[in-house]
Design an enzyme around this catalytic site. Sequence first.
Site, mmCIF file in Angstrom:
data_model
loop_
_atom_site.group_PDB
_atom_site.id
_atom_site.type_symbol
_atom_site.label_atom_id
_atom_site.label_comp_id
_atom_site.label_asym_id
_atom_site.label_seq_id
_atom_site.Cartn_x
_atom_site.Cartn_y
_atom_site.Cartn_z
ATOM 1 N N GLY A 43 0.848 -1.189 0.000
ATOM 2 C CA GLY A 43 0.000 0.000 0.000
ATOM 3 C C GLY A 43 0.878 1.231 0.000
ATOM 4 O O GLY A 43 1.479 1.575 1.024
ATOM 5 N N VAL A 62 -0.511 6.509 4.125
ATOM 6 C CA VAL A 62 0.168 5.904 5.275
ATOM 7 C C VAL A 62 1.429 5.168 4.813
ATOM 8 O O VAL A 62 2.505 5.353 5.388
ATOM 9 C CB VAL A 62 -0.771 4.942 6.049
ATOM 10 C CG1 VAL A 62 -0.016 4.263 7.191
ATOM 11 C CG2 VAL A 62 -1.994 5.680 6.588
ATOM 12 N N ASP A 92 2.161 -1.680 -4.517
ATOM 13 C CA ASP A 92 0.804 -1.141 -4.648
ATOM 14 C C ASP A 92 0.181 -1.725 -5.903
ATOM 15 O O ASP A 92 0.878 -2.025 -6.869
ATOM 16 C CB ASP A 92 0.838 0.393 -4.744
ATOM 17 C CG ASP A 92 -0.498 1.011 -4.389
ATOM 18 O OD1 ASP A 92 -0.640 1.516 -3.265
ATOM 19 O OD2 ASP A 92 -1.426 0.964 -5.240
ATOM 20 N N VAL A 113 -2.054 -2.406 9.454
ATOM 21 C CA VAL A 113 -2.522 -1.034 9.680
ATOM 22 C C VAL A 113 -3.935 -0.834 9.098
ATOM 23 O O VAL A 113 -4.729 -0.048 9.607
ATOM 24 C CB VAL A 113 -1.547 -0.017 9.030
ATOM 25 C CG1 VAL A 113 -1.979 1.421 9.296
ATOM 26 C CG2 VAL A 113 -0.121 -0.226 9.547
ATOM 27 N N ARG A 132 -2.474 10.302 20.711
ATOM 28 C CA ARG A 132 -3.479 11.382 20.614
ATOM 29 C C ARG A 132 -3.918 11.800 22.021
ATOM 30 O O ARG A 132 -3.972 12.996 22.338
ATOM 31 C CB ARG A 132 -4.693 10.880 19.818
ATOM 32 C CG ARG A 132 -4.413 10.812 18.335
ATOM 33 C CD ARG A 132 -5.572 10.241 17.543
ATOM 34 N NE ARG A 132 -5.313 10.374 16.109
ATOM 35 C CZ ARG A 132 -5.790 9.565 15.181
ATOM 36 N NH1 ARG A 132 -6.575 8.554 15.507
ATOM 37 N NH2 ARG A 132 -5.503 9.766 13.914
ATOM 38 N N HIS A 153 -9.830 -0.535 17.956
ATOM 39 C CA HIS A 153 -9.452 0.727 17.328
ATOM 40 C C HIS A 153 -10.715 1.289 16.692
ATOM 41 O O HIS A 153 -11.059 0.954 15.570
ATOM 42 C CB HIS A 153 -8.381 0.476 16.267
ATOM 43 C CG HIS A 153 -7.939 1.742 15.588
ATOM 44 N ND1 HIS A 153 -7.515 2.848 16.263
ATOM 45 C CD2 HIS A 153 -7.867 2.066 14.258
ATOM 46 C CE1 HIS A 153 -7.185 3.799 15.404
ATOM 47 N NE2 HIS A 153 -7.396 3.347 14.186
HETATM 48 P P1 NAD Z 1 -4.726 5.372 0.726
HETATM 49 O O1 NAD Z 1 -6.013 5.243 -0.041
HETATM 50 O O2 NAD Z 1 -3.957 6.628 0.648
HETATM 51 O O3 NAD Z 1 -3.752 4.168 0.337
HETATM 52 C C1 NAD Z 1 -4.175 2.844 0.215
HETATM 53 C C2 NAD Z 1 -3.324 2.225 -0.879
HETATM 54 O O4 NAD Z 1 -3.598 0.815 -0.909
HETATM 55 C C3 NAD Z 1 -3.639 2.777 -2.268
HETATM 56 O O5 NAD Z 1 -2.454 3.288 -2.856
HETATM 57 C C4 NAD Z 1 -4.168 1.565 -3.040
HETATM 58 O O6 NAD Z 1 -3.832 1.571 -4.416
HETATM 59 C C5 NAD Z 1 -3.474 0.431 -2.286
HETATM 60 N N1 NAD Z 1 -4.089 -0.871 -2.486
HETATM 61 C C6 NAD Z 1 -5.412 -1.175 -2.486
HETATM 62 N N2 NAD Z 1 -5.558 -2.498 -2.741
HETATM 63 C C7 NAD Z 1 -4.316 -3.030 -2.879
HETATM 64 C C8 NAD Z 1 -3.831 -4.324 -3.152
HETATM 65 N N3 NAD Z 1 -4.671 -5.354 -3.325
HETATM 66 N N4 NAD Z 1 -2.493 -4.509 -3.239
HETATM 67 C C9 NAD Z 1 -1.642 -3.460 -3.074
HETATM 68 N N5 NAD Z 1 -2.047 -2.205 -2.820
HETATM 69 C C10 NAD Z 1 -3.376 -1.992 -2.729
HETATM 70 O O7 NAD Z 1 -5.122 5.047 2.250
HETATM 71 P P2 NAD Z 1 -4.257 5.425 3.539
HETATM 72 O O8 NAD Z 1 -4.717 6.716 4.065
HETATM 73 O O9 NAD Z 1 -2.831 5.170 3.256
HETATM 74 O O10 NAD Z 1 -4.820 4.307 4.564
HETATM 75 C C11 NAD Z 1 -4.502 2.950 4.343
HETATM 76 C C12 NAD Z 1 -5.275 2.062 5.320
HETATM 77 O O11 NAD Z 1 -4.829 2.313 6.637
HETATM 78 C C13 NAD Z 1 -6.790 2.333 5.345
HETATM 79 O O12 NAD Z 1 -7.467 1.117 5.528
HETATM 80 C C14 NAD Z 1 -6.960 3.230 6.568
HETATM 81 O O13 NAD Z 1 -8.264 3.163 7.101
HETATM 82 C C15 NAD Z 1 -5.934 2.591 7.474
HETATM 83 N N6 NAD Z 1 -5.475 3.415 8.598
HETATM 84 C C16 NAD Z 1 -5.338 2.795 9.791
HETATM 85 C C17 NAD Z 1 -4.866 3.500 10.888
HETATM 86 C C18 NAD Z 1 -4.696 2.781 12.207
HETATM 87 O O14 NAD Z 1 -4.580 3.446 13.231
HETATM 88 N N7 NAD Z 1 -4.663 1.461 12.227
HETATM 89 C C19 NAD Z 1 -4.543 4.862 10.751
HETATM 90 C C20 NAD Z 1 -4.675 5.474 9.509
HETATM 91 C C21 NAD Z 1 -5.142 4.728 8.418
#
Ligand code: NAD
Length: 310
Positions: free
Chosen positions: A9, A13, A34, A119, A152, A176
């Site tokens: 990804g 993040v 990705d 994550v 936070r 979470h």
């Molecule tokens: P984002 O949309 O910016 O990035 C997600 C990426 O995943 C994209 O680039 C997408 O192309 C890629 N992706 C989707 N399916 C894929 C696959 N099968 N193989 C490879 N890549 C793939 O989102 P983000 O803001 O980076 O958030 C990512 C995840 O983290 C979300 O699920 C978000 O809710 C989660 N998150 C969790 C926390 C936490 O505290 N645990 C905090 C922030 C975000």
Amino acid sequence: MNGKITVFGAGNVGGAVTRRLIERKLCKKVVLVDRSPGKAQGIALDILEASPVDLLEPVCVSGEDLEQTRNSDIVVITAGATRKEGMTRDDLLKINAEIVRECVTKAAMYSPYAFYIIVSNPLNVMCHVAMQAGQIPRTRITGMAGILDASRFQYFISKELNVSVENVQAMVLGEHGEDMVPVPRYSTVAGIPLPELMPAEKLEELVARTRDGGAEIIRLMHTSAFYAPASAVTQMVAAVVMDKKKILPCTAYLTGEYGISGAFVGVPVKLGANGVEEIREIELTGDERAALARSAEKIKAQLAAIGLTC
Ligand code: NAD
């Protein structure tokens, strides 16, 4: 350790995590993967192009060919979709479960002995999906949430009391999400328990803001947080690669601890070179225990919604 970390990804993040890992020199190479064509390559190239200015070794590559990920020490899963208009939380749950299943299945083929940090949201359920998809033992998988939620809470406490963030420790357990369990009794400022430092109503206000922390950021910038999440992931990576044996609030698979079995729940975890080296059980009051049990029930209901057994 081989000094290789793979990040699935390359979104907000994943990109921020990659940058932090390189800045902190926590590995020799980060491999970014990705599914969106060119995205991992683009982020990797952008980071590489900063290396002459930052005087950092160019250690980031895109893993278009998954062979590049082989024998990673740590795999971080940030791949996921975000909720679109008309989509329910359960719809998103199913979509992200498919994404996380696909990523971890692939990752585990190349790095079967890696330590996995999940994550993607909804975090607790995605940890479960990942563990099953990769057949990962519970000592080698954890989720990032508690460090972010506690951080936070710490920040809000420091602002309220006008003290350095360095003085503040906070404890957040459970899910979470809305059913997370901040525990003020175990949260301190220079060693002084928080309930001694502010009235109960103010404390409740800060707890509520912590529970709403992710949503507050989304309301402001219409996308979820990434700097603080990336810092939290980096702290977990550092604990493992430097064998710190650091106790941190992380999402771990429970098999009876706190009276909970068969779910990933936020608890104090000792992280070191052997991954989840210990799950610490702390004394909880009846109310705190009940709140943690409610949190676990919610996670189990989400597991049931996508047909996963505990
Ligand atoms: P984002 O949309 O910016 O990035 C997600 C990426 O995943 C994209 O680039 C997408 O192309 C890629 N992706 C989707 N399916 C894929 C696959 N099968 N193989 C490879 N890549 C793939 O989102 P983000 O803001 O980076 O958030 C990512 C995840 O983290 C979300 O699920 C978000 O809710 C989660 N998150 C969790 C926390 C936490 O505290 N645990 C905090 C922030 C975000």
